[in-house]
Design an enzyme around this catalytic site. Structure first.
Site, PDB file in Angstrom:
ATOM      1  N   THR A  72      16.604  36.195  58.521  1.00 45.27           N
ATOM      2  CA  THR A  72      15.809  37.041  59.426  1.00 45.27           C
ATOM      3  C   THR A  72      14.365  37.115  58.932  1.00 45.27           C
ATOM      4  O   THR A  72      13.418  36.963  59.707  1.00 45.27           O
ATOM      5  CB  THR A  72      16.421  38.458  59.489  1.00 45.27           C
ATOM      6  OG1 THR A  72      17.769  38.347  59.955  1.00 45.27           O
ATOM      7  CG2 THR A  72      15.638  39.369  60.413  1.00 45.27           C
ATOM      8  N   ASN A 151      26.049  31.363  66.787  1.00 43.45           N
ATOM      9  CA  ASN A 151      26.896  32.200  65.925  1.00 43.45           C
ATOM     10  C   ASN A 151      28.013  32.896  66.685  1.00 43.45           C
ATOM     11  O   ASN A 151      28.990  33.334  66.074  1.00 43.45           O
ATOM     12  CB  ASN A 151      26.043  33.239  65.188  1.00 43.45           C
ATOM     13  CG  ASN A 151      25.150  34.022  66.113  1.00 43.45           C
ATOM     14  OD1 ASN A 151      24.271  33.458  66.751  1.00 43.45           O
ATOM     15  ND2 ASN A 151      25.385  35.304  66.225  1.00 43.45           N
ATOM     16  N   GLN A 179      24.226  28.957  60.727  1.00 43.40           N
ATOM     17  CA  GLN A 179      25.672  28.726  60.833  1.00 43.40           C
ATOM     18  C   GLN A 179      26.073  27.302  60.430  1.00 43.40           C
ATOM     19  O   GLN A 179      27.262  27.023  60.299  1.00 43.40           O
ATOM     20  CB  GLN A 179      26.161  29.006  62.261  1.00 43.40           C
ATOM     21  CG  GLN A 179      26.053  30.470  62.675  1.00 43.40           C
ATOM     22  CD  GLN A 179      27.025  31.386  61.927  1.00 43.40           C
ATOM     23  OE1 GLN A 179      28.009  30.940  61.323  1.00 43.40           O
ATOM     24  NE2 GLN A 179      26.757  32.684  61.958  1.00 43.40           N
ATOM     25  N   SER A 199      20.774  31.166  55.159  1.00 43.25           N
ATOM     26  CA  SER A 199      21.169  32.417  54.521  1.00 43.25           C
ATOM     27  C   SER A 199      22.421  32.182  53.669  1.00 43.25           C
ATOM     28  O   SER A 199      23.428  31.691  54.178  1.00 43.25           O
ATOM     29  CB  SER A 199      21.477  33.418  55.637  1.00 43.25           C
ATOM     30  OG  SER A 199      21.651  34.686  55.114  1.00 43.25           O
ATOM     31  N   HIS A 201      24.754  34.027  52.366  1.00 40.83           N
ATOM     32  CA  HIS A 201      26.049  34.707  52.567  1.00 40.83           C
ATOM     33  C   HIS A 201      26.918  34.052  53.637  1.00 40.83           C
ATOM     34  O   HIS A 201      28.088  34.378  53.788  1.00 40.83           O
ATOM     35  CB  HIS A 201      25.853  36.210  52.830  1.00 40.83           C
ATOM     36  CG  HIS A 201      25.294  36.578  54.170  1.00 40.83           C
ATOM     37  ND1 HIS A 201      26.093  37.009  55.191  1.00 40.83           N
ATOM     38  CD2 HIS A 201      24.030  36.608  54.645  1.00 40.83           C
ATOM     39  CE1 HIS A 201      25.335  37.308  56.251  1.00 40.83           C
ATOM     40  NE2 HIS A 201      24.080  37.061  55.940  1.00 40.83           N
ATOM     41  N   THR A 237       8.678  39.707  42.492  1.00 35.39           N
ATOM     42  CA  THR A 237       9.504  39.064  41.459  1.00 35.39           C
ATOM     43  C   THR A 237      10.783  38.504  42.084  1.00 35.39           C
ATOM     44  O   THR A 237      11.473  39.196  42.837  1.00 35.39           O
ATOM     45  CB  THR A 237       9.836  40.075  40.345  1.00 35.39           C
ATOM     46  OG1 THR A 237       8.587  40.551  39.831  1.00 35.39           O
ATOM     47  CG2 THR A 237      10.639  39.447  39.224  1.00 35.39           C
ATOM     48  N   CYS A 325      26.737  42.395  64.619  1.00 35.76           N
ATOM     49  CA  CYS A 325      25.987  43.624  64.876  1.00 35.76           C
ATOM     50  C   CYS A 325      26.425  44.276  66.180  1.00 35.76           C
ATOM     51  O   CYS A 325      26.124  45.429  66.427  1.00 35.76           O
ATOM     52  CB  CYS A 325      24.491  43.326  64.898  1.00 35.76           C
ATOM     53  SG  CYS A 325      24.069  41.999  66.009  1.00 35.76           S
TER      54      CYS A 325
HETATM   55  C1  LIG Z   1      22.581  32.233  63.792  1.00 33.44           C
HETATM   56  C2  LIG Z   1      22.097  33.333  62.902  1.00 33.44           C
HETATM   57  N1  LIG Z   1      20.784  33.483  62.684  1.00 33.44           N
HETATM   58  C3  LIG Z   1      20.303  34.426  61.873  1.00 33.44           C
HETATM   59  C4  LIG Z   1      21.142  35.317  61.242  1.00 33.44           C
HETATM   60  C5  LIG Z   1      20.555  36.344  60.328  1.00 33.44           C
HETATM   61  O1  LIG Z   1      20.735  35.954  58.996  1.00 33.44           O
HETATM   62  P1  LIG Z   1      20.502  36.977  57.784  1.00 33.44           P
HETATM   63  O2  LIG Z   1      21.773  37.745  57.639  1.00 33.44           O
HETATM   64  O3  LIG Z   1      20.204  36.138  56.599  1.00 33.44           O
HETATM   65  O4  LIG Z   1      19.332  37.819  58.154  1.00 33.44           O
HETATM   66  C6  LIG Z   1      22.519  35.229  61.449  1.00 33.44           C
HETATM   67  C7  LIG Z   1      23.455  36.198  60.826  1.00 33.44           C
HETATM   68  O5  LIG Z   1      24.296  36.762  61.501  1.00 33.44           O
HETATM   69  C8  LIG Z   1      23.017  34.195  62.290  1.00 33.44           C
HETATM   70  O6  LIG Z   1      24.329  34.049  62.517  1.00 33.44           O
END
Ligand SMILES: Cc1ncc(COP(=O)(O)O)c(C=O)c1O
Length: 373
Positions: A72, A151, A179, A199, A201, A237, A325
């Site tokens: 994000t 996603n 993704q 990302s 995670h 940092t 979300c």
């Molecule tokens: C396609 C997509 N873009 C962006 C994001 C946002 O990623 P982050 O959790 O690193 O902000 C997500 C997370 O759900 C995602 O699935």
């Protein structure tokens, strides 16, 4: 109670090797990477080795990788900079992007008064690529922002084709690969992408860490002001252990890719077969979908829509309706709203997303619980 996690598009469990790596870095490399003494230099070396590892798997230069706290953050920075630093006057995107992109563009539109054009999404979730040529023929300087794998539905967009068209028309291309990174090969020497975001995670790494790929020669202005970290583009940092964890997670994802991809693709097929056997009019939302995301429209009455996730949760099953979300909210998914009829939109659709940690018996349990609802 049995716990079944089938929401791997929202986030993934961290691999044990990644946790071990992070603990090791926290214990041994606690120095400030900007310090010039050996303790600091050792932490700095962890960061630069991680950058090289990531670059190696994506076939780009290490200098093109900029660490951020999330995808994000990276998307906000890139799109804002494109307007401020490259004189972009127009953004082409789609209505099925993640909110990280859609809401950023909306805010930029309000702030800078730029033009935003949307490429049409078809009812199967794919984009109407034929429109892209026309959308790119404008005289205004344009950036295209389109994701790789959706996603919510898992629909895979043809980023090679999009990138080629962008460059033929002198537009920049920003691609959200959140993704797909770590789950499919991405060769940035071949792919005509200018900016990419990822990302950790989502590929069995830690939360709160991600990166942007910014192609060589594209010079952005800092997102934060302060120190010289990340070429002075992102002062603050660095989170050394998270960066090391992310690189380890990406390395393991790519080293195990073929075996895990095959395993997960089989699970997804099995899941769709079992659900379709139990509920014969089940439909999959989207065609040309990625191997780890299954979005199904269940032939249940619309009254069950609100309660279905709650009922599954009560039985220990974590799945999602649309993106994470939106789970629990009764607002329909903005992605499915582009694809489904009004009648189908109010029926329950479930996003089931898999990892190599899932098993067929977990899917059997999901189907058993669905039958009881
Ligand atoms: C396609 C997509 N873009 C962006 C994001 C946002 O990623 P982050 O959790 O690193 O902000 C997500 C997370 O759900 C995602 O699935």
């Amino acid at each position: 109670m049995q716990k079944v996690y089938l929401d791997n598009a929202a986030t993934t469990p961290i691999r044990q090797e990644v946790i071990d790596e992070m603990v090791n870095v926290m214990q041994s490399d606690f120095g400030n990477p900007s310090s010039t003494h050996s303790v600091g230099r050792s932490a700095k070396a962890v960061i630069e080795t991680s950058r090289k590892t990531i670059a190696k798997y994506l076939h780009c230069n290490a200098q093109e990788i900029i660490f951020t706290s999330s995808a994000t953050e990276a998307t906000n920075w890139i799109l804002r900079s494109a307007l401020k630093d490259f004189g972009i006057k127009r953004i082409v995107t789609s209505k099925v992007e993640h909110h990280a992109t859609l809401y950023t563009i909306q805010a930029l539109q309000e702030e800078f008064g730029i033009e935003v054009a949307f490429i049409k999404t078809l009812s199967d979730g794919n984009l109407n690529y034929n429109e892209l040529g026309d959308l790119l023929s404008s005289e205004s300087k344009t950036i295209v922002s389109l994701l790789h794998v959706n996603n919510e539905t898992g629909v895979v967009h043809d980023i090679e084709r999009i990138g080629v068209m962008c460059h033929q028309n002198k537009a920049l291309f920003h691609c959200d690969t959140v993704q797909s990174i770590g789950k499919t090969e991405l060769d940035l020497q071949q792919l005509p992408i200018d900016f990419l975001v990822a990302s950790a995670h989502k590929f069995h790494g830690p939360k709160g860490i991600g990166f942007a790929f910014v192609r060589k020669n594209l010079v952005l202005q800092p997102m934060f002001f302060g120190g010289e970290q990340e070429k002075g583009w992102r002062a603050g940092t660095e989170s050394v252990h998270q960066i090391a964890g992310m690189a380890k997670a990406l390395q393991l994802s790519y080293d195990n890719l073929n075996a895990e991809r095959e395993y997960i693709a089989n699970l997804k097929n099995y899941c769709f077969e079992q659900i379709s056997d139990a509920f014969p009019s089940t439909k999959q939302n989207g065609t040309n979908t990625f191997y780890n995301i299954l979005n199904v429209l269940l032939p249940f009455s619309s009254e069950k829509t609100v309660m279905i996730l709650f009922n599954l949760d009560m039985k220990g099953i974590a799945v999602s309706r649309g993106s994470a979300c939106q789970s629990g909210s009764i607002k329909p998914s903005h992605v499915l709203a582009e694809m489904l009829s009004d009648e189908d939109l109010i029926k329950p659709s479930l996003r089931i997303s898999f990892s190599h940690y899932n098993t067929k018996s977990e899917i059997d349990y999901l189907v058993k619980v669905l039958k009881e609802i």
